[in-house]
Design an enzyme around this catalytic site. Structure first.
Site, PDB file in Angstrom:
ATOM      1  N   HIS A  62       0.824  -1.215   0.000  1.00  0.00           N
ATOM      2  CA  HIS A  62       0.000   0.000   0.000  1.00  0.00           C
ATOM      3  C   HIS A  62       0.857   1.263   0.000  1.00  0.00           C
ATOM      4  O   HIS A  62       0.530   2.242  -0.681  1.00  0.00           O
ATOM      5  CB  HIS A  62      -0.962  -0.025   1.187  1.00  0.00           C
ATOM      6  CG  HIS A  62      -1.999  -1.106   1.074  1.00  0.00           C
ATOM      7  ND1 HIS A  62      -2.291  -1.976   2.102  1.00  0.00           N
ATOM      8  CD2 HIS A  62      -2.759  -1.499   0.018  1.00  0.00           C
ATOM      9  CE1 HIS A  62      -3.211  -2.836   1.696  1.00  0.00           C
ATOM     10  NE2 HIS A  62      -3.510  -2.577   0.431  1.00  0.00           N
ATOM     11  N   ASP A 137     -17.781  -0.504 -11.793  1.00  0.00           N
ATOM     12  CA  ASP A 137     -16.713  -1.032 -12.651  1.00  0.00           C
ATOM     13  C   ASP A 137     -15.694   0.079 -12.946  1.00  0.00           C
ATOM     14  O   ASP A 137     -16.044   1.104 -13.541  1.00  0.00           O
ATOM     15  CB  ASP A 137     -17.338  -1.538 -13.951  1.00  0.00           C
ATOM     16  CG  ASP A 137     -16.315  -2.252 -14.830  1.00  0.00           C
ATOM     17  OD1 ASP A 137     -16.717  -3.024 -15.707  1.00  0.00           O
ATOM     18  OD2 ASP A 137     -15.092  -2.025 -14.624  1.00  0.00           O
ATOM     19  N   GLY A 138     -14.469  -0.158 -12.543  1.00  0.00           N
ATOM     20  CA  GLY A 138     -13.419   0.847 -12.757  1.00  0.00           C
ATOM     21  C   GLY A 138     -13.181   1.112 -14.226  1.00  0.00           C
ATOM     22  O   GLY A 138     -12.830   2.227 -14.617  1.00  0.00           O
ATOM     23  N   ASP A 155      -5.266  -0.649  -8.389  1.00  0.00           N
ATOM     24  CA  ASP A 155      -5.005  -1.641  -7.334  1.00  0.00           C
ATOM     25  C   ASP A 155      -6.023  -2.762  -7.510  1.00  0.00           C
ATOM     26  O   ASP A 155      -6.924  -2.970  -6.685  1.00  0.00           O
ATOM     27  CB  ASP A 155      -5.145  -0.969  -5.959  1.00  0.00           C
ATOM     28  CG  ASP A 155      -4.963  -1.962  -4.807  1.00  0.00           C
ATOM     29  OD1 ASP A 155      -5.355  -1.620  -3.670  1.00  0.00           O
ATOM     30  OD2 ASP A 155      -4.457  -3.080  -5.052  1.00  0.00           O
ATOM     31  N   SER A 156      -5.886  -3.466  -8.621  1.00  0.00           N
ATOM     32  CA  SER A 156      -6.902  -4.474  -8.983  1.00  0.00           C
ATOM     33  C   SER A 156      -6.429  -5.882  -8.633  1.00  0.00           C
ATOM     34  O   SER A 156      -5.247  -6.097  -8.324  1.00  0.00           O
ATOM     35  CB  SER A 156      -7.153  -4.414 -10.498  1.00  0.00           C
ATOM     36  OG  SER A 156      -6.011  -4.930 -11.174  1.00  0.00           O
ATOM     37  N   THR A 157      -7.368  -6.794  -8.679  1.00  0.00           N
ATOM     38  CA  THR A 157      -7.000  -8.200  -8.586  1.00  0.00           C
ATOM     39  C   THR A 157      -6.203  -8.574  -9.830  1.00  0.00           C
ATOM     40  O   THR A 157      -6.047  -7.755 -10.733  1.00  0.00           O
ATOM     41  CB  THR A 157      -8.286  -9.066  -8.546  1.00  0.00           C
ATOM     42  OG1 THR A 157      -9.267  -8.486  -9.413  1.00  0.00           O
ATOM     43  CG2 THR A 157      -8.843  -9.145  -7.141  1.00  0.00           C
ATOM     44  N   GLU A 158      -5.713  -9.808  -9.843  1.00  0.00           N
ATOM     45  CA  GLU A 158      -4.968 -10.264 -11.031  1.00  0.00           C
ATOM     46  C   GLU A 158      -5.930 -10.357 -12.214  1.00  0.00           C
ATOM     47  O   GLU A 158      -7.132 -10.316 -12.030  1.00  0.00           O
ATOM     48  CB  GLU A 158      -4.329 -11.631 -10.703  1.00  0.00           C
ATOM     49  CG  GLU A 158      -3.473 -11.526  -9.475  1.00  0.00           C
ATOM     50  CD  GLU A 158      -2.461 -12.669  -9.358  1.00  0.00           C
ATOM     51  OE1 GLU A 158      -1.826 -12.744  -8.308  1.00  0.00           O
ATOM     52  OE2 GLU A 158      -2.312 -13.450 -10.302  1.00  0.00           O
ATOM     53  N   PRO A 162     -13.586  -9.974 -13.202  1.00  0.00           N
ATOM     54  CA  PRO A 162     -13.880  -8.568 -13.558  1.00  0.00           C
ATOM     55  C   PRO A 162     -12.618  -7.732 -13.806  1.00  0.00           C
ATOM     56  O   PRO A 162     -12.709  -6.625 -14.322  1.00  0.00           O
ATOM     57  CB  PRO A 162     -14.639  -8.057 -12.330  1.00  0.00           C
ATOM     58  CG  PRO A 162     -14.221  -8.941 -11.208  1.00  0.00           C
ATOM     59  CD  PRO A 162     -13.970 -10.280 -11.811  1.00  0.00           C
TER      60      PRO A 162
HETATM   61  N1  SAM Z   1      -3.333  -5.746  -3.805  1.00  0.00           N
HETATM   62  C1  SAM Z   1      -4.158  -6.773  -4.445  1.00  0.00           C
HETATM   63  C2  SAM Z   1      -3.412  -7.406  -5.596  1.00  0.00           C
HETATM   64  O1  SAM Z   1      -2.346  -6.891  -5.959  1.00  0.00           O
HETATM   65  O2  SAM Z   1      -3.916  -8.430  -6.116  1.00  0.00           O
HETATM   66  C3  SAM Z   1      -5.479  -6.168  -4.875  1.00  0.00           C
HETATM   67  C4  SAM Z   1      -6.317  -5.792  -3.693  1.00  0.00           C
HETATM   68  S1  SAM Z   1      -7.871  -5.077  -3.974  1.00  0.00           S
HETATM   69  C5  SAM Z   1      -8.783  -5.956  -2.793  1.00  0.00           C
HETATM   70  C6  SAM Z   1      -8.394  -5.726  -5.534  1.00  0.00           C
HETATM   71  C7  SAM Z   1      -9.772  -5.208  -5.862  1.00  0.00           C
HETATM   72  O3  SAM Z   1      -9.979  -5.085  -7.275  1.00  0.00           O
HETATM   73  C8  SAM Z   1     -10.927  -6.116  -5.371  1.00  0.00           C
HETATM   74  O4  SAM Z   1     -11.581  -5.513  -4.282  1.00  0.00           O
HETATM   75  C9  SAM Z   1     -11.846  -6.266  -6.582  1.00  0.00           C
HETATM   76  O5  SAM Z   1     -13.224  -6.208  -6.259  1.00  0.00           O
HETATM   77  C10 SAM Z   1     -11.404  -5.079  -7.435  1.00  0.00           C
HETATM   78  N2  SAM Z   1     -11.741  -5.156  -8.868  1.00  0.00           N
HETATM   79  C11 SAM Z   1     -11.576  -6.191  -9.716  1.00  0.00           C
HETATM   80  N3  SAM Z   1     -12.036  -5.862 -10.952  1.00  0.00           N
HETATM   81  C12 SAM Z   1     -12.503  -4.571 -10.865  1.00  0.00           C
HETATM   82  C13 SAM Z   1     -13.093  -3.657 -11.793  1.00  0.00           C
HETATM   83  N4  SAM Z   1     -13.316  -4.008 -13.074  1.00  0.00           N
HETATM   84  N5  SAM Z   1     -13.428  -2.422 -11.347  1.00  0.00           N
HETATM   85  C14 SAM Z   1     -13.207  -2.053 -10.055  1.00  0.00           C
HETATM   86  N6  SAM Z   1     -12.653  -2.874  -9.122  1.00  0.00           N
HETATM   87  C15 SAM Z   1     -12.309  -4.118  -9.534  1.00  0.00           C
END
Ligand code: SAM
Length: 275
Positions: A62, A137-138, A155-158, A162
């Site tokens: 972070h 949706d970002g 800061d998205s998931t892999e 989504p």
């Molecule tokens: N630090 C972590 C990593 O590097 O994998 C990511 C942490 S954060 C919890 C990831 C967030 O991305 C999740 O809460 C998920 O809901 C969000 N996410 C995934 N796809 C998204 C999208 N299209 N728009 C917005 N948020 C999204």
């Protein structure tokens, strides 16, 4: 009887953590959400079986997502976080007095809800006066934004579910349009041990859009391989050309102005990925 949570980081390799108790588990509209209390790393959020953040090591990621771009930009007033539903990046952003507004857009409100409940030290900034939280949706938020932000952090998931479209060139083109004429963005771009192709592809796409494109790293023990990368795309400001006086004091546990500079020095095998 012992309970262990195992994340398969590839088909043939993973990490495992001894679990004290499962705090919450549900299939949300978008992903499988698990909140675990682990012996070694405290409370741990996983999504679709992948570690997102833990109480013990979250500060590394972070701080590096937030402070590298926020010290690179000379006056980051308007900041956007795409994803980041655990709140950790927001907590770091609000440490910068020049930030006037930080908007977070996460697609899954359940991540925000359960991070507030079980990760209080990470999710502490959601109620900050400078913070605006949106569930959506970002990708769409970026597509609807023009000339709006000084800094954007992805800061998205892999790239699964989504988040797949958050690693495509069209998204980075959208980010460029959503940024002001001297804006910059960073995205978490996974690890060089198991995801070299992803890093190479993203770097190539970003480099075709942004005049200044660099890769930096940090050590995140609970992420695959422990060596994590971030890609920065900047229209004007170079992260390695920050005036010394810009680095005002903030409370951190990993980030320093020396780490800021050193994080861009890449091991040869990582540098070769983006050549
Ligand atoms: N630090 C972590 C990593 O590097 O994998 C990511 C942490 S954060 C919890 C990831 C967030 O991305 C999740 O809460 C998920 O809901 C969000 N996410 C995934 N796809 C998204 C999208 N299209 N728009 C917005 N948020 C999204």
């Amino acid at each position: 009887m012992e309970l262990w949570y195992t994340e398969k980081q590839t088909e043939n390799f993973g990490i495992t953590a001894k679990v004290k108790q499962t705090l919450h588990t549900e299939q949300t509209e978008f992903q499988r959400l698990d909140m675990l209390e682990t012996e070694e790393f405290g409370n741990m959020l996983t999504l679709d079986g992948m570690v997102m953040t833990t109480e013990k090591d979250e500060f590394v990621y972070h701080e590096m997502v937030a402070h590298v771009p926020l010290f690179t930009h000379p006056n980051p007033k308007h900041v956007l976080v795409v994803g980041g539903g655990d709140g950790g990046v927001l907590r770091e952003i609000v440490k910068h007095p020049e930030v006037e507004k930080a908007t977070l857009v996460d697609i899954d409100g359940k991540v925000i809800e359960y991070s507030k409940k079980y990760l209080p030290t990470i999710s502490s900034a959601f109620d900050h006066s400078k913070v605006e939280v949106k569930v959506g949706d970002g990708f769409m938020h970026i597509a609807e934004s023009r000339d709006a932000y000084d800094v954007i952090m992805v800061d998205s998931t892999e790239p699964v579910g989504p988040a797949v479209k958050l690693f495509e060139k069209g998204f980075y083109e959208g980010i460029s349009k959503a940024l002001k004429e001297d804006g910059l963005f960073i995205a978490q771009t996974d690890n060089p041990w198991f995801k070299a192709d992803l890093i190479a592809q993203v770097f190539k796409d970003v480099k075709e859009i942004f005049p200044i494109t660099k890769l930096y790293t940090a050590n995140v023990p609970t992420y695959p391989s422990g060596l994590w990368t971030f890609t920065i795309g900047s229209k004007k400001y170079d992260p390695l050309d920050v005036p010394e006086e810009r680095f005002h004091d903030i409370e951190t546990k990993y980030y320093t102005k020396e780490i800021h500079k050193a994080s861009f020095v890449l091991p040869k095998f990582v540098g070769d990925i983006i050549k």
